[in-house]
Design a protein around this motif. Structure first.
Motif, mmCIF file in Angstrom:
data_model
loop_
_atom_site.group_PDB
_atom_site.id
_atom_site.type_symbol
_atom_site.label_atom_id
_atom_site.label_comp_id
_atom_site.label_asym_id
_atom_site.label_seq_id
_atom_site.Cartn_x
_atom_site.Cartn_y
_atom_site.Cartn_z
ATOM 1 N N GLU A 180 1.171 -1.007 -0.006
ATOM 2 C CA GLU A 180 -0.076 0.292 0.490
ATOM 3 C C GLU A 180 0.743 1.126 0.508
ATOM 4 O O GLU A 180 0.661 2.389 -0.729
ATOM 5 N N ILE A 181 1.897 1.636 0.268
ATOM 6 C CA ILE A 181 2.984 2.237 1.047
ATOM 7 C C ILE A 181 3.275 2.316 -0.975
ATOM 8 O O ILE A 181 3.615 3.528 -0.957
ATOM 9 N N LEU A 182 4.020 1.927 -0.706
ATOM 10 C CA LEU A 182 4.768 1.789 -2.130
ATOM 11 C C LEU A 182 3.259 2.353 -3.321
ATOM 12 O O LEU A 182 4.209 2.944 -4.139
ATOM 13 N N ARG A 183 2.766 1.369 -3.898
ATOM 14 C CA ARG A 183 2.017 1.821 -4.354
ATOM 15 C C ARG A 183 1.284 2.777 -4.309
ATOM 16 O O ARG A 183 1.641 4.155 -6.050
ATOM 17 N N GLU A 189 6.639 1.137 -12.528
ATOM 18 C CA GLU A 189 6.098 -0.124 -12.725
ATOM 19 C C GLU A 189 7.704 -1.463 -12.286
ATOM 20 O O GLU A 189 7.234 -2.528 -11.559
ATOM 21 N N GLU A 190 9.291 -0.026 -12.032
ATOM 22 C CA GLU A 190 9.999 -1.510 -11.885
ATOM 23 C C GLU A 190 10.276 -0.216 -9.924
ATOM 24 O O GLU A 190 10.476 0.599 -9.849
ATOM 25 N N ASP A 195 12.284 6.845 -10.312
ATOM 26 C CA ASP A 195 11.677 8.442 -11.011
ATOM 27 C C ASP A 195 10.651 8.173 -10.862
ATOM 28 O O ASP A 195 9.813 8.270 -10.575
ATOM 29 N N GLY A 196 10.747 10.589 -11.246
ATOM 30 C CA GLY A 196 9.383 10.556 -10.977
ATOM 31 C C GLY A 196 9.403 10.718 -9.473
ATOM 32 O O GLY A 196 8.463 11.857 -8.909
ATOM 33 N N LEU A 197 10.322 11.118 -8.379
ATOM 34 C CA LEU A 197 10.380 11.030 -7.155
ATOM 35 C C LEU A 197 11.099 12.017 -7.278
ATOM 36 O O LEU A 197 12.463 11.959 -7.233
ATOM 37 N N PHE A 198 11.399 13.022 -5.875
ATOM 38 C CA PHE A 198 12.195 13.886 -5.984
ATOM 39 C C PHE A 198 12.157 14.125 -4.018
ATOM 40 O O PHE A 198 11.638 13.352 -2.993
ATOM 41 N N VAL A 205 11.328 3.490 -2.745
ATOM 42 C CA VAL A 205 11.187 1.796 -3.642
ATOM 43 C C VAL A 205 11.539 0.851 -2.599
ATOM 44 O O VAL A 205 11.523 0.722 -1.326
ATOM 45 N N LEU A 206 12.029 -0.453 -3.671
ATOM 46 C CA LEU A 206 11.468 -1.794 -3.342
ATOM 47 C C LEU A 206 12.704 -2.418 -1.915
ATOM 48 O O LEU A 206 12.065 -3.088 -1.072
#
Length: 332
Positions: A180-183, A189-190, A195-198, A205-206
């Motif tokens: 839930e947190i990650l998504r 997708e990976e 990417d896209g996080l700042f 990340v995983l």
């Protein structure tokens, strides 16, 4: 002649991210640093021999990722684990193994709980003697121990909430919570990609994880008991919890929850030691007077150097004697 005060009260060894594997050297995940998989075993051997010859440490904090996740691809996880454990056979000091993401790439929690990497039950005297400390989960690897009167060490489980490898069962509430947190935060997708996080959001990340409410409550209550006893506390986990002590992509998901607790107990907590970010780092939180030390990863140390240390504990300071890429420092 040395006075009593010039001698440390006690000493301990510290090392992180050995990540041994019987593998050829290769670049890391981001293709920025070379990893020396076989050489890591020799560097671990050198560290253990150093501590033996010093003949003054009481225990070693092994801060996690002792073997590399690539061992699973060659079905060599068990052999790699036995190789690193062999280096500790017959040592005259105690061992405290912390679990990082690479432990969970190789093994399930149920396996690790029965392995020599589980060092939790040795001395949980607070949890066993004081009713006010919260009862822990059955497969928890957070615990505390007191190596010297007036001092307490706290070991955290930074992958309590996690989707890393095979550590957590996919039906467990912790695995589902991690999903839930990650998504929610990472739309890639990976999920190992930021990417896209700042800024500090790049931590979602995983290969990172978080700490659940039960563990946070346990930490708070353990520190409260230490305060009542007049003890000083050193905390360790695989993952850093201060954004100024590491590359932000290596932060604990809910690092702020931990920092809030440390702030409330700044009169008790001396330092937080971690690994995970192979480049290492250091930050003195002057507001709380807590030292955040991130050890460099042995796996990325080239032949001819190393990255481990011995920490001397005095009544008014910690003195870290670094070897190779671990910087020596006095932490008052």
């Amino acid at each position: 002649m040395a006075t009593t005060e010039e001698r440390p009260l006690f000493s301990f060894g510290i090392i992180a991210d050995v990540q041994y594997g019987d593998l050829d050297d290769a670049m890391n995940f981001t293709q920025t640093k070379k990893r020396y998989y076989r050489n890591a075993l020799y560097l671990l051997r050198e560290a253990v021999q150093h501590w033996k010859e010093e003949n003054r440490i009481q225990f070693v904090l092994q801060l996690g990722d002792i073997i590399d996740g690539f061992n699973t691809r060659r079905k060599n996880s068990e052999n790699a684990l036995q190789a690193v454990l062999k280096e500790f056979q017959g040592v005259p000091f105690g061992l405290h193994h912390i679990w990082g993401n690479h432990e969970f790439y190789n093994f399930s929690r149920s396996y690790l709980m029965k392995s020599p990497l589980f060092t939790g039950p040795e001395s949980q005297d607070i949890a066993s003697n004081l009713k006010e400390v919260v009862k822990k989960e059955a497969d928890a690897v957070y615990y505390d121990f007191s190596p010297y009167n007036g001092y307490r060490f706290v070991i955290l489980d930074n992958y309590d909430i996690s989707m890393c490898g095979i550590g957590r069962d996919k039906d467990s509430p912790q695995y589902k919570k991690a999903g839930e947190i990650l998504r929610q935060m990472n739309k890639n997708e990976e999920l190992n990609s930021p990417d896209g996080l700042f800024g500090v959001d790049r931590r979602f990340v995983l290969f990172n994880g978080g700490m659940g409410e039960e563990q946070l409550q346990w930490l708070r209550e353990t520190l409260e008991v230490a305060r009542q006893r007049g003890e000083k506390v050193v905390i360790s986990g695989h993952v850093p919890v201060h954004p100024n002590s590491c590359y932000v992509m290596c932060l604990l998901w809910n690092y702020q929850d931990v920092l809030n607790i440390l702030q409330d107990f700044s009169d008790v907590v001396l330092a937080y030691f971690s690994g995970h970010d192979h480049g290492g780092g250091y930050h003195f939180d002057s507001g709380n007077e807590i030292h955040h030390v991130t050890l460099p990863g042995v796996i990325e140390v080239p032949p001819g150097s190393n990255a481990f240390g011995t920490v001397d504990v005095f009544s008014d300071r910690l003195v870290m004697h670094g070897v190779g890429q671990l910087e020596s420092r006095v932490m008052k």
